[in-house]
Write an enzyme that holds these catalytic residues in place. Structure first.
Site, PDB file in Angstrom:
ATOM      1  CG  HIS A 143     160.983  60.648  10.070  1.00 49.65           C
ATOM      2  ND1 HIS A 143     161.380  60.446   8.924  1.00 49.65           N
ATOM      3  CD2 HIS A 143     161.029  60.747  11.573  1.00 49.65           C
ATOM      4  CE1 HIS A 143     162.595  60.658   9.369  1.00 49.65           C
ATOM      5  NE2 HIS A 143     162.663  61.056  10.803  1.00 49.65           N
ATOM      6  CD  GLU A 144     159.757  60.332  14.886  1.00 55.08           C
ATOM      7  OE1 GLU A 144     160.666  59.882  15.260  1.00 55.08           O
ATOM      8  OE2 GLU A 144     159.674  61.720  14.545  1.00 55.08           O
ATOM      9  CG  HIS A 147     163.002  56.464  13.505  1.00 54.45           C
ATOM     10  ND1 HIS A 147     164.394  56.719  12.772  1.00 54.45           N
ATOM     11  CD2 HIS A 147     162.784  58.186  13.006  1.00 54.45           C
ATOM     12  CE1 HIS A 147     164.449  57.949  12.442  1.00 54.45           C
ATOM     13  NE2 HIS A 147     164.147  58.622  12.552  1.00 54.45           N
ATOM     14  CD  GLU A 223     166.142  61.486  11.425  1.00 55.76           C
ATOM     15  OE1 GLU A 223     165.206  61.806  11.122  1.00 55.76           O
ATOM     16  OE2 GLU A 223     166.450  60.095  12.795  1.00 55.76           O
TER      17      GLU A 223
END
Length: 287
Positions: A143-144, A147, A223
């Site tokens: 997930h990071e 980003h 997100e």
């Protein structure tokens, strides 16, 4: 969540400092702060300048604020796994290896920040490592990394720059109106420099906090994109499991008086940088 919170706080602090500088510039150069052209020009320069200064400081501020320790070389199997996992995911999305750091906190948290895709930081808390399974941590890391690959911090900065420009513009307009209202018909007897500085500082804080609602809204949208990217790097089931684990931890924190007051809902949700975990889980299930 720490990534956006730290960025917004840093940006607000930079805006206050630049606001003071802007008033000094007006006072020293004799530029009419009530001129529309002058206001727009300085609002744009200081607005985008403040946002990019905040972005440039983001890694340093993030490390110092949470006490994150960058893993230069792995000292144990867990750190080696972290480095290997982030390296593999970074290669999959086509970015250079970010710095990987760990910070001491019982909360399950992680964040990514940095001025460029190829000069980023991924930090995870000890609470995340202790309370999640390896598959769940892998999903959070994905997930990071997503980003970073999506360029969310740069895009966020551009949006913050636009918002900052409007803040400076509105502060100048409202401040000019207040000064005019306090002056006589000949424009004399208005507030002095220090009084104007105090008025503008308060206005910057009020409008700056209000503007953070716009940035938080954008953050919530991104997100979902990061969740989707993570599900492609690992798989949807791992990402859903990680979110479910986070939801379990969030429900424990909401017990007692916080749950009674519903602190996570209502007006406060406007300032939230993350959408409800239930919505994120549902979005992944439906993709």
């Amino acid at each position: 969540m720490k990534r956006i919170g730290l960025f917004l706080l840093t940006n607000l602090a930079v805006m206050l400092v630049l606001g003071i500088v802007l008033n000094i510039v007006f006072a020293m150069t004799g530029i009419d702060s009530r001129s529309m052209g002058g206001i727009l020009m300085f609002a744009a320069v200081f607005g985008f300048g403040g946002a990019f200064i905040s972005l440039a400081m983001s890694k340093f501020i993030a490390k110092r604020s949470v006490g994150a320790v960058v893993i230069e070389s792995a000292s144990n199997a867990q750190e080696q796994w972290l480095l290997d996992t982030v390296a593999r995911q970074a290669q999959q999305v086509g970015i250079e290896m970010p710095e990987v750091a760990v910070y001491d906190s019982p909360d399950m948290n992680a964040f990514a920040t940095g001025m460029k895709k190829n000069d980023a930081l991924v930090a995870v808390s000890t609470g995340l490592m202790d309370q999640m399974t390896q598959d769940e941590v892998e999903a959070v890391l994905a997930h990071e990394v997503s980003h970073i690959a999506n360029g969310d911090m740069v895009t966020l900065t551009l949006i913050q720059g636009v918002v900052n420009t409007f803040v400076y513009f509105l502060v100048s307009l409202v401040s000019s109106f207040i000064q005019s209202a306090m002056s006589d018909e000949d424009g004399e007897g208005g507030p002095g420099f220090l009084a104007v500085l105090a008025i503008n500082t308060v206005l910057h804080m009020v409008f700056g906090v209000a503007a953070s609602v716009v940035v938080a809204w954008f953050s919530r949208k991104r997100e979902f994109a990061a969740d989707s990217g993570a599900s492609q790097l690992v798989n949807k089931e791992k990402m859903i499991a990680a979110l479910e684990r986070l939801r379990g931890g969030e429900q424990k924190e909401m017990q007692g008086q916080f749950a009674a007051f519903g602190i996570n809902g209502g007006f406060s949700s406007l300032f939230s940088s993350h959408p409800p975990l239930e919505d994120r889980i549902e979005a992944l299930k439906n993709q």
